[in-house]
Write an enzyme that holds these catalytic residues in place. Sequence first.
Site, PDB file in Angstrom:
ATOM      1  N   GLU A  41       0.696  -2.432  -5.696  1.00 57.70           N
ATOM      2  CA  GLU A  41       1.077  -2.079  -4.330  1.00 57.70           C
ATOM      3  C   GLU A  41       1.188  -3.360  -3.501  1.00 57.70           C
ATOM      4  O   GLU A  41       0.353  -4.266  -3.621  1.00 57.70           O
ATOM      5  CB  GLU A  41      -0.009  -1.155  -3.768  1.00 57.70           C
ATOM      6  CG  GLU A  41       0.146  -0.746  -2.324  1.00 57.70           C
ATOM      7  CD  GLU A  41      -1.041   0.088  -1.842  1.00 57.70           C
ATOM      8  OE1 GLU A  41      -0.896   0.796  -0.845  1.00 57.70           O
ATOM      9  OE2 GLU A  41      -2.116   0.028  -2.493  1.00 57.70           O
ATOM     10  N   LYS A 115       4.986   5.799   0.338  1.00 60.65           N
ATOM     11  CA  LYS A 115       3.642   6.337   0.140  1.00 60.65           C
ATOM     12  C   LYS A 115       3.342   7.472   1.117  1.00 60.65           C
ATOM     13  O   LYS A 115       3.425   7.311   2.331  1.00 60.65           O
ATOM     14  CB  LYS A 115       2.621   5.211   0.305  1.00 60.65           C
ATOM     15  CG  LYS A 115       1.182   5.597  -0.031  1.00 60.65           C
ATOM     16  CD  LYS A 115       0.282   4.367   0.075  1.00 60.65           C
ATOM     17  CE  LYS A 115      -1.149   4.664  -0.315  1.00 60.65           C
ATOM     18  NZ  LYS A 115      -2.001   3.461  -0.216  1.00 60.65           N
ATOM     19  N   CYS A 148      -1.214   4.083  -5.074  1.00 60.16           N
ATOM     20  CA  CYS A 148      -2.631   3.943  -4.788  1.00 60.16           C
ATOM     21  C   CYS A 148      -3.302   5.263  -4.401  1.00 60.16           C
ATOM     22  O   CYS A 148      -3.481   6.128  -5.229  1.00 60.16           O
ATOM     23  CB  CYS A 148      -2.832   2.863  -3.726  1.00 60.16           C
ATOM     24  SG  CYS A 148      -4.502   2.139  -3.733  1.00 60.16           S
ATOM     25  N   VAL A 175      -9.689  -0.291  -3.879  1.00 66.27           N
ATOM     26  CA  VAL A 175     -10.945  -0.875  -3.434  1.00 66.27           C
ATOM     27  C   VAL A 175     -12.130   0.023  -3.792  1.00 66.27           C
ATOM     28  O   VAL A 175     -13.259  -0.460  -3.908  1.00 66.27           O
ATOM     29  CB  VAL A 175     -10.941  -1.159  -1.913  1.00 66.27           C
ATOM     30  CG1 VAL A 175      -9.901  -2.217  -1.587  1.00 66.27           C
ATOM     31  CG2 VAL A 175     -10.678   0.108  -1.107  1.00 66.27           C
ATOM     32  N   MET A 176     -11.894   1.323  -3.927  1.00 61.59           N
ATOM     33  CA  MET A 176     -12.951   2.241  -4.369  1.00 61.59           C
ATOM     34  C   MET A 176     -13.001   2.253  -5.890  1.00 61.59           C
ATOM     35  O   MET A 176     -11.992   2.005  -6.556  1.00 61.59           O
ATOM     36  CB  MET A 176     -12.697   3.643  -3.823  1.00 61.59           C
ATOM     37  CG  MET A 176     -12.699   3.726  -2.308  1.00 61.59           C
ATOM     38  SD  MET A 176     -12.648   5.447  -1.706  1.00 61.59           S
ATOM     39  CE  MET A 176     -11.030   5.977  -2.309  1.00 61.59           C
TER      40      MET A 176
END
Length: 264
Positions: A41, A115, A148, A175-176
């Site tokens: 991304e 997105k 994402c 990020v998670m």
Amino acid sequence: MKVAYVQMEPAFLDPEKNYSKAERLIGEAVNEGAKLVVLPELFDTGYNFESKSEITEVAGEIPDGPTTEFLVELAREREVFIVAGTAEKDERGNLYNSAVVVGPVGWGYIGKYRKIHLFNREKLFFRPGNLGFHVFNIGVAKVGVMICFDWFFPESARTLALKGAEIIAHPSNLVMPYAPRAMPIRALENRVYTITANRIGEERGLKFIGKSTIASPKAEVLAMGSEDREEVGVVEVDLELARDKRLNELNDIFKDRRPQYYVL
């Protein structure tokens, strides 16, 4: 066919540097036989923006902007299909977190996806996608695209699978920690291949987890990246497996659906 993810650390607000890095890594994947390569991304711009003006300076139109033009030329030179996340600026100046699909000679620019499910501070800068979920027929395979945080909504992958996707390309800036565990389940429940291309590194205090993942229709992890290295993952996929939705002689995961009961 062979497919690949590119895991990289984009240089923040420096598209030209990111083009060079993507070109090198895509070259590595193609040298290993990949015919479809997925980039992260926002591979061209970085992610952790503080203002719309920052994005506006580096975002481009699709297909007439510099990133799409770069990808089209690279796909032509390397004879490969590419799915890549990019910052899109439309003719009215609206900003979208998008992905483009391009291919080799005879294909060029194929299409784009915006997105739909924006994550956290993305909502401050980007407009939610308004083009729906699409499956792009690249001849050798039917490729659906999501970006994402779309993974968090099972409807995303299911919609693409119902539209005929055999492979789901998933450019990401995760990020998670959950997606590398969840994507094999998305692949299993839809009997498709998934290619999650994630980034690495830290940007303005935000750390990305890496662990790019290719999963099979049997929930097998066929390739997984490291947490902190730029690299490519290349695997061979059997598309006949993704085209067969039967679990046994009596169960077909799509024919057995009962959507009349999937209502509130």
